[in-house]
Design a protein around this motif. Structure first.
Motif, short mmCIF file in Angstrom:
data_model
loop_
_atom_site.label_atom_id
_atom_site.label_comp_id
_atom_site.label_asym_id
_atom_site.label_seq_id
_atom_site.Cartn_x
_atom_site.Cartn_y
_atom_site.Cartn_z
N PHE B 8 0.86 -1.19 0.00
CA PHE B 8 0.00 0.00 0.00
C PHE B 8 0.90 1.24 0.00
N VAL B 9 0.74 2.07 -1.01
CA VAL B 9 1.60 3.25 -1.13
C VAL B 9 0.77 4.50 -1.37
N GLU B 10 1.06 5.53 -0.60
CA GLU B 10 0.42 6.81 -0.87
C GLU B 10 1.04 7.41 -2.11
N ARG B 15 7.87 8.13 -2.25
CA ARG B 15 7.46 6.83 -1.75
C ARG B 15 8.15 5.70 -2.51
N TYR B 41 -3.85 7.01 -3.57
CA TYR B 41 -3.00 5.90 -3.16
C TYR B 41 -3.01 4.85 -4.26
#
Lengths: 438, 142
Positions: B8-10, B15, B41
């Motif tokens: 899960f990445v914003e 990032r 996201y």
């Protein structure tokens, strides 16, 4: 200036006579309170067993304050002082952490509330000649119905449109040449912003007055609305615990709001303390109902910060005035006119296993409306790696919040540990709206 | 069964760098990468040389990571290579949740990586149809 009254005798009652009336009504309220399970015990502890124990208005101070938490504790009927058969209406507020508050009204209560609000309406110069478009929400929220009944009693032609649907608001305002509107200041600003888009100009309308309330606003906001719409804007004050709208209203002089002292005993306490303060000092408004049969409230802490002034008003009304609300003594937020406590949001979030314990609440202004954003963190252990699950989680959080706080916020999902945690008590609420200068 | 990391990445600058830096520090090699974007996201999907070690390194860094079973099917890297597999999928009624491909040896072999509801069943089915499905370790050494 043309001064009109709804109940001239009451509105201009000599202070000494007003105090006689207040004492008589305080005894009535204590008598009503003693019929409730909640106050029976509380008043007994204060040594008050009958209305006869109240001899002067100063005896009020023997009675402890009543708080919002007390109302929650008394839910649903520990503050009901009349048989349910005599109740004709009740209004509940949305509940923090699940427990709402309730105020019951007998027919007489609704009638006295209506007459009280009618005083405010007429004090602004509004009359049966007006076409009144009521843009406040109807239903459990007291803003819509409260003004509706008063306007009807005054004899205005009411358009009970309730809130929202700006395009239709504009159409009806034009088609029926509405002269008076009732809305939150931010909604009136929103209407102005949308006017051009829907093909209207100010010349299409016949507006002369607006009653605004349900959210804090500045004097400059009032002036701005007055300039944009070429109408007079009057501030009104109320809260569901004290019936709803009509507790205090501005007269034609638009110089603070007359608070009806034959219906409410007014006290002021220093913010965050039990120390009473006098006139012209900022404090939390504390009210005691003097007329209500079904739900008497003694020394209720409104949480609203204001200043009480006893300087006589040129309109001749003897009831003192309160300044526009400067803020809250507690952490209640008012978003587009809806009262929300951070705890309500927390309670919803904490029940959802896929999100972590850290969260933030942001309130911003977009255009003239408030926008509520709830930022949550994904809980690592519950993460399945499925993007569709994230989408439905976000939807789920939004719907659950909407069910609890009435308005549907924007929901953001963040990486675990990405929301800054402040030292000690975490700062959760970020109100980024421009400050209200009073 | 091949493992894929779903992270899960914003959607904000830095990032991607952070994640690749964590993997670099752990001595992990990235074989294939795909990003499912949802605006604010997204999910970053990685095939790496040591998925369990990578999972631990990323989790230790506080990220939300899931290890997913994927079916890595060898296809010919030439015209019609993927079509052959697509026909097999159609015939078997296999629905893909997500998929991406990468070349192992140009003009010779490529890998089609699919996320499906029942990875084990799909593995059996495509093997019956004559395809080669790569095992976890195989995938990275290939």
């Amino acid at each position: 200036m043309d001064i009109t009254f709804w109940d001239k005798e009451r509105e201009t009652l000599e202070r000494s006579q007003l105090e006689v009336l207040q004492l008589q009504q305080l005894k009535f309220t204590v008598n009503q309170a003693l019929k409730t399970r909640f106050y029976q015990r509380r008043l007994a502890r204060a040594g008050i067993h009958s209305a006869d124990d109240i001899r002067t208005l100063d005896d009020l101070q023997r009675i402890p304050f009543t708080t919002k938490d007390d109302l929650r504790e008394a839910y649903p009927d520990k503050l009901l002082s009349e048989p349910l058969d005599d109740v004709v209406r009740l209004h509940t507020s949305s509940g923090t952490t699940g427990t709402p508050t309730v105020i019951y009204h007998t027919a007489k209560d609704v009638n006295s509330w209506t007459n009280l609000t009618a005083r405010g309406v007429v004090a602004t110069g509004a009359s049966r000649k007006d076409v009144f478009q009521n843009m406040m929400t109807y239903g459990l929220f007291t803003g819509g119905l409260g003004l509706h009944y008063a306007a009807e009693l005054v004899g205005m032609a009411i358009i009970p449109i309730s809130s929202g649907n700006t395009q239709r608001q504009l159409k009806l305002m034009k088609d029926f040449q509405t002269t008076v509107i009732h809305a939150t200041p931010s909604y009136i600003m929103h209407i102005h912003a949308k006017m051009e888009e829907w093909g209207y100009s100010i010349d299409d309308f016949a507006l002369s007055k607006a009653f605004i309330g349900a959210e804090a606003h500045s004097e400059s906001m009032r002036r701005k609305i007055e300039e944009l719409f070429h109408m007079d804007v009057y501030n009104s004050y109320g809260m569901s615990e004290m019936n709803g709208p009509g507790v205090a209203f501005e007269c034609v002089y638009k110089d603070h709001m007359h608070i009806w002292e034959d219906t409410y005993l007014v006290e002021m306490a220093k913010k965050g303390t039990d120390t009473l303060v006098g006139e012209d000092e900022e404090g939390e408004l504390i009210l005691t109902t003097l007329q209500r049969e079904a739900t008497p409230l003694l020394r209720y802490r409104s949480g609203d910060l204001t200043v009480l002034t006893g300087i006589p008003c040129a309109c001749g009304r003897t009831h003192r005035r309160i300044h526009r609300i400067k803020g809250r003594a507690d952490d209640m937020m008012i978003v587009n006119g809806v009262n929300i406590y951070p705890e309500q949001i927390e309670a919803v979030i904490m029940k959802i296993p896929e999100v972590g314990t850290n969260y933030q609440i942001h309130i911003d202004k977009t255009g003239s409306l408030d926008r509520l954003t709830v930022k949550t963190e994904i809980y690592s252990k519950m993460f399945t790696g499925d993007v569709n699950a994230l989408d439905s989680l976000r939807h789920d959080i939004k719907e659950k919040l909407k069910a609890s706080i009435i308005i549907g916020p924007a929901v953001e999902l963040h990486e675990p540990g990405s929301l800054p945690v402040s030292e000690g008590k975490a700062k959760r609420v970020f109100d980024n709206r421009p400050k209200i200068e009073v | 069964m091949a493992k894929q990391l779903n992270i899960f990445v914003e959607n904000k600058p830095g990032r991607f760098r952070k994640i690749t830096a964590i993997l670099c520090d752990a001595g992990i090699n990235i074989r294939a990468i795909e990003i499912q974007d949802r605006g604010e996201y997204g999910i970053m999907k990685l095939l790496v040389s040591d998925p369990h070690k990578a999972h631990m390194a990323l989790t230790d860094a506080g990220l939300a990571v899931a290890l997913k079973d994927v079916v890595a099917i060898v296809i010919d890297d030439q015209p019609g290579g993927l079509l052959k597999l697509a026909e097999a999928f159609e015939h078997r009624g296999i629905n893909m949740v997500d998929a991406y491909g990468f070349v192992i040896e140009s003009t010779k072999q490529a890998v089609w990586c699919v996320e499906v509801k029942e990875p084990e069943k799909v593995t059996r089915q495509v093997e019956d149809d004559g395809f080669r499905v790569l095992q976890d370790c195989e995938l990275y050494e290939y």
